[in-house]
Design an enzyme around this catalytic site. Sequence first.
Site, PDB file in Angstrom:
ATOM      1  N   TYR A   1       5.892 -34.069   9.986  1.00 36.88           N
ATOM      2  CA  TYR A   1       6.090 -33.130   8.801  1.00 36.88           C
ATOM      3  C   TYR A   1       4.793 -32.135   8.911  1.00 36.88           C
ATOM      4  O   TYR A   1       3.622 -32.797   8.913  1.00 36.88           O
ATOM      5  CB  TYR A   1       6.219 -33.657   7.422  1.00 36.88           C
ATOM      6  CG  TYR A   1       6.458 -32.731   6.292  1.00 36.88           C
ATOM      7  CD1 TYR A   1       7.848 -32.004   6.097  1.00 36.88           C
ATOM      8  CD2 TYR A   1       5.230 -32.311   5.589  1.00 36.88           C
ATOM      9  CE1 TYR A   1       7.850 -31.236   5.268  1.00 36.88           C
ATOM     10  CE2 TYR A   1       5.356 -31.150   4.555  1.00 36.88           C
ATOM     11  CZ  TYR A   1       6.750 -30.665   4.372  1.00 36.88           C
ATOM     12  OH  TYR A   1       7.071 -29.677   3.685  1.00 36.88           O
TER      13      TYR A   1
ATOM     14  N   ASN B   1      -1.803 -24.155   2.031  1.00 40.44           N
ATOM     15  CA  ASN B   1      -1.784 -22.670   2.033  1.00 40.44           C
ATOM     16  C   ASN B   1      -3.160 -21.774   1.904  1.00 40.44           C
ATOM     17  O   ASN B   1      -3.033 -20.809   2.043  1.00 40.44           O
ATOM     18  CB  ASN B   1      -0.778 -22.278   0.697  1.00 40.44           C
ATOM     19  CG  ASN B   1      -1.578 -22.700  -0.659  1.00 40.44           C
ATOM     20  OD1 ASN B   1      -2.737 -22.857  -0.866  1.00 40.44           O
ATOM     21  ND2 ASN B   1      -0.765 -23.008  -1.598  1.00 40.44           N
TER      22      ASN B   1
ATOM     23  N   LYS C   1       1.366 -32.191  -0.130  1.00 39.37           N
ATOM     24  CA  LYS C   1       1.873 -31.934   1.281  1.00 39.37           C
ATOM     25  C   LYS C   1       1.580 -32.873   2.139  1.00 39.37           C
ATOM     26  O   LYS C   1       2.097 -33.141   3.278  1.00 39.37           O
ATOM     27  CB  LYS C   1       1.308 -30.534   1.693  1.00 39.37           C
ATOM     28  CG  LYS C   1       1.916 -29.334   0.907  1.00 39.37           C
ATOM     29  CD  LYS C   1       1.327 -28.184   1.268  1.00 39.37           C
ATOM     30  CE  LYS C   1       1.709 -26.767   0.543  1.00 39.37           C
ATOM     31  NZ  LYS C   1       1.220 -27.118  -0.858  1.00 39.37           N
TER      32      LYS C   1
ATOM     33  N   ARG D   1      -1.620 -20.738   8.270  1.00 40.16           N
ATOM     34  CA  ARG D   1      -0.675 -21.587   8.422  1.00 40.16           C
ATOM     35  C   ARG D   1       0.671 -20.885   8.987  1.00 40.16           C
ATOM     36  O   ARG D   1       1.380 -21.324  10.033  1.00 40.16           O
ATOM     37  CB  ARG D   1      -0.135 -22.441   7.351  1.00 40.16           C
ATOM     38  CG  ARG D   1       0.402 -21.757   6.229  1.00 40.16           C
ATOM     39  CD  ARG D   1       0.957 -22.754   4.923  1.00 40.16           C
ATOM     40  NE  ARG D   1       1.496 -22.074   4.119  1.00 40.16           N
ATOM     41  CZ  ARG D   1       1.876 -22.628   2.680  1.00 40.16           C
ATOM     42  NH1 ARG D   1       1.660 -23.781   2.439  1.00 40.16           N
ATOM     43  NH2 ARG D   1       2.460 -21.921   1.847  1.00 40.16           N
TER      44      ARG D   1
ATOM     45  N   GLU E   1      -5.726 -26.230  -8.749  1.00 40.69           N
ATOM     46  CA  GLU E   1      -5.308 -25.155  -7.470  1.00 40.69           C
ATOM     47  C   GLU E   1      -6.879 -24.916  -6.917  1.00 40.69           C
ATOM     48  O   GLU E   1      -7.905 -25.114  -7.338  1.00 40.69           O
ATOM     49  CB  GLU E   1      -4.934 -23.821  -8.344  1.00 40.69           C
ATOM     50  CG  GLU E   1      -3.772 -24.217  -9.241  1.00 40.69           C
ATOM     51  CD  GLU E   1      -2.548 -24.294  -8.319  1.00 40.69           C
ATOM     52  OE1 GLU E   1      -2.692 -24.149  -7.029  1.00 40.69           O
ATOM     53  OE2 GLU E   1      -1.497 -24.744  -8.707  1.00 40.69           O
TER      54      GLU E   1
ATOM     55  N   SER F   1       7.512 -22.659   0.190  1.00 43.29           N
ATOM     56  CA  SER F   1       8.098 -21.953  -0.753  1.00 43.29           C
ATOM     57  C   SER F   1       7.073 -20.484  -0.715  1.00 43.29           C
ATOM     58  O   SER F   1       7.759 -19.372  -1.073  1.00 43.29           O
ATOM     59  CB  SER F   1       8.295 -22.596  -1.935  1.00 43.29           C
ATOM     60  OG  SER F   1       7.118 -23.058  -2.386  1.00 43.29           O
TER      61      SER F   1
END
Length: 380
Positions: A262, A267, A277, A223, A157, A215
């Site tokens: 795409y 995030n 992503k 973003r 993360e 999500s």
Amino acid sequence: METQNSSRFFIAVAVITVCSIMFYMYFEPSLNWLNYPAVPKPNVCGNICSNALKRPNQIQIVNNNNCMVTQKETASSQGVDLDTILLIWTWPFGQQFDLGLCSSMYDIHGCHLTDDRSQFNRAHGILIHHGDINGDLSNMPKLPRPPFQKWVWMNMESPSNSGQRSNLNNLFNLTATYRQDSDIMVPYGRISVESGGKKHDEIPHKNKLVCWIVSNWNSFHERSKYYAELTEHISIETYGHHFNRRISDQHYSDVVSSCKFYLSFENSIHKDYITEKLYNPLSLGTVPVVLGPPRKNYEEFIPGSAFIHVHDFTSPKELAEHLKLLDQNDDLYRQYFTWREHLVANEFCFGLEHACRACDHIRRNKNYRVVNDLNSWYWG
Ligand SMILES: *[C@@H]1O[C@H](CO)[C@@H](O)[C@H](O)[C@H]1NC(C)=O
């Protein structure tokens, strides 16, 4: 006087606590930061990763059309005395994986992975996943550690997404993260020269222009602001919890591959924080439009011709115009796929790859090392 001061103090603490809870409930309604990102990650080697997930009493033989993998680890696992032993202290986010795949998946030999804590005193390395460490460190190993043993701090993360723990300094010997300056670097995916692996097919059939699945929505994310402006100039097919249009794991690949572009919008923006992503659309035959660290940083991982960076344009409007132009001009659009003539995109296997590479690192490097200031290195 005493008591009055202390009751004021407690009221203040209570107010702050309630505010913090409200803050989190408001900004992170899905409590996403508690979980590993929920977006499914099927692709070339995603199949292997899911096959590698451990099923009790069963040796997995992973062998599918996309990635040839042969199983030959179990025999060598017997000679544990010669092997480097890596103990997986807690399964990262509770996800178990097959412990016998280092040689077939990564060509890493002489490593014995185990989750058996009774091996603690023999283990050369202990893999500890940051997201699973209790705030008070109460679930960390407690026994005095053998002098040869190295503790490996694993985290995928970004600093914005991982809770800082105050007392992690001078505890670990090695770091295993997505960052290039980690001792053991495990990116979210890799572009590699095709070697008997999957051959890319034609560009998949497209019936959508720009897609985005999100999500974890937060209006303060960079973003979200970019999206708000972009969507005024081009139509975007949106999916995911925030847009009340969830998609299943099976549906995911079909949706992503049916889009010309795409939005690979991270995030949080940190050097090297380039996630699935990006790698999912790359491997599914869709051109990623990235928002994250600068283009230069992306180009350290993937070919510059494989993606569009939002910074390539002065405004979302200008980006929208470029995407519309590519929509009309197939030759220009196809140029974003030339890298696929000799390269393939593969995704990492969460946990398994960290364990195998950490074990290999420990096997090769016997030197003494301490991570003195993990906090300022990661969150500083
Ligand atoms: C690992 O780090 C600990 C904690 O600082 C230290 O005491 C130990 O000597 C280190 N071990 C090795 C093998 O580097």
